[in-house]
Design an enzyme around this catalytic site. Structure first.
Site, PDB file in Angstrom:
ATOM      1  N   ASP A   1       0.844  -1.201   0.000  1.00  0.00           N
ATOM      2  CA  ASP A   1       0.000   0.000   0.000  1.00  0.00           C
ATOM      3  C   ASP A   1       0.880   1.253   0.000  1.00  0.00           C
ATOM      4  OD1 ASP A   1      -2.252   1.571   0.138  1.00  0.00           O
ATOM      5  OD2 ASP A   1      -2.790   1.030   2.190  1.00  0.00           O
TER       6      ASP A   1
ATOM      7  N   ASP B   1       2.050   4.018  -3.359  1.00  0.00           N
ATOM      8  CA  ASP B   1       1.820   5.473  -3.339  1.00  0.00           C
ATOM      9  C   ASP B   1       3.129   6.202  -3.635  1.00  0.00           C
ATOM     10  OD1 ASP B   1      -0.841   5.093  -2.670  1.00  0.00           O
ATOM     11  OD2 ASP B   1      -0.842   6.644  -1.122  1.00  0.00           O
TER      12      ASP B   1
END
Ligand code: NAD
Length: 353
Positions: free
Chosen positions: A243, A247
């Protein structure tokens, strides 16, 4: 080809980018003679407002009867009260779990025309073409949570079979690319990471001797992603590390709005979503970059419907629109004219041929 697609627009800019993806899919369907049937359903904050449940049973039933599911984004300040009984993100986590989509593919493609939109120097971005495979249905996001007056805990659990299946998946993808797999963990500190590393080493040596394996600690991986991004082919990692790292990787491409994702499991029904969130700061302003959502629609055609040619055409249309100077505000540099979400979508559609 006939297919049923459930659309879950969600919150914030979710409905705006979902509408863009739908318009592209409808255009491709007409052009190529496919019959795509769309059902829209509620998820996240919109579903809490309407039903009190971030993933209503009716939504889950629609998804279960679909060939593929497309999601915009969920969440936002309206539903962020830490004491609220339910949160939008619970709906998304439950959906991933119910669909059994354990492997989240996040390709990072860098368009050379967007080099100025990235904070990295252009020469660092040359040749970047990496694919992050994030484990999606295990780890700390799904472990038991406790909270009392002055302490809190989130349990992180991984089972051998969960690691085996996602590592096999990622190594199989690497075999069809440059045959390099980088596994990211925190084995110097975490027991789950030590299991992750043992299982990965075994699966690679027993089943993928032709795939070169590199292992990195997650803190070092965060640094190497910026210092040598073009050296990576496929990266595989657990839920939370993936995750965060994706990003970070989105900045190689210039914006969170550029990156698509596909979440896949044992069945053909995948879940497709841009990697960004609901972007409350720009929601409703017509500024959202639809490229990540439209590229996710391309992944849907490729992985769930087997329409490789149509998927490649969409990706080529995105590249052509960017090459021609089409820019939303997030990827514009000074002097660029900024397009709205719908104008950017139309710029891509006009290049679909
Ligand atoms: P975010 O991804 O929504 O936004 C981060 C930044 O990127 C913001 O400045 C935003 O304007 C920009 N951005 C994101 N997508 C963009 C796009 N398509 N075009 C242009 N700019 C874009 O992350 P956040 O602000 O940390 O989270 C906002 C909400 O979204 C939170 O409630 C969070 O829980 C939720 N969230 C949902 C998902 C999901 O649905 N999969 C993922 C991440 C965050």
């Amino acid at each position: 080809m006939e297919a049923v697609i459930t659309l879950l627009p969600g919150d914030g800019i979710g409905p705006e980018v979902t509408a863009a993806a739908r318009k592209v899919l409808e255009t491709v369907a007409i052009r190529s003679g496919h019959t795509l049937t769309f059902h829209e359903a509620l998820i996240g904050g919109a579903a809490i407002d309407a039903t009190g449940d971030p993933l209503p049973a009716a939504t889950l039933a629609h998804c279960g009867n679909s060939d593929a599911v497309f999601l915009g984004a969920v969440g936002g300040p309206k539903w962020s009260d830490p004491n609220a009984p339910v949160r939008p993100e619970q709906g998304l986590l439950k959906l991933r779990s119910e669909l059994g989509v354990f492997a989240n593919l996040r390709p990072v493609r860098v368009y050379k025309q967007l080099a100025d939109a990235s904070p990295l120097k252009a020469d660092r971005l040359q040749g970047v073409d990496l694919l992050v495979v994030r484990e999606l249905t295990g780890g700390i996001y799904f472990g038991d949570k406790t909270r009392d007056a002055d302490s809190a805990s989130d349990l992180c659990v991984y089972h051998t079979y969960e690691i085996e299946r996602v590592v096999r998946f990622a190594a199989g993808l690497a075999r069809d690319r440059k045959r390099r797999l980088c596994s990211v963990d925190k084995a110097n500190v975490l027991e789950t990471s030590r299991l992750w590393r043992d299982v990965t080493n075994r699966v690679l040596s027993e089943e993928f001797a032709d795939v070169e394996l590199e292992t990195l600690l997650v803190d070092a991986a965060a640094m190497h992603l910026l210092s040598r991004p073009s050296s990576f082919d496929v990266m595989v990692t657990e839920n939370m590390f993936g995750d965060i790292l994706t990003d970070e990787a989105s900045m190689l491409a210039g914006s969170m709005g550029m990156l698509p994702s596909a979440s896949l499991g044992e069945t053909a029904c995948g879940l497709y979503e841009p990697i960004h969130g609901s972007a409350p700061d720009i929601a409703g302003k017509g500024m959202a970059n639809p490229c990540g959502a439209i590229a996710s629609a391309a992944l849907l055609l490729r992985h769930s419907l087997g329409l490789e040619a149509d998927a490649s055409d969409i990706e080529a249309a995105i590249a052509a629109a960017i090459a021609a100077g089409a820019r939303t505000a997030d990827i514009a540099t000074s002097g660029d004219q900024c397009l709205s979400t719908t104008a950017m979508t139309d710029a891509i559609i006009s290049r679909l041929g």
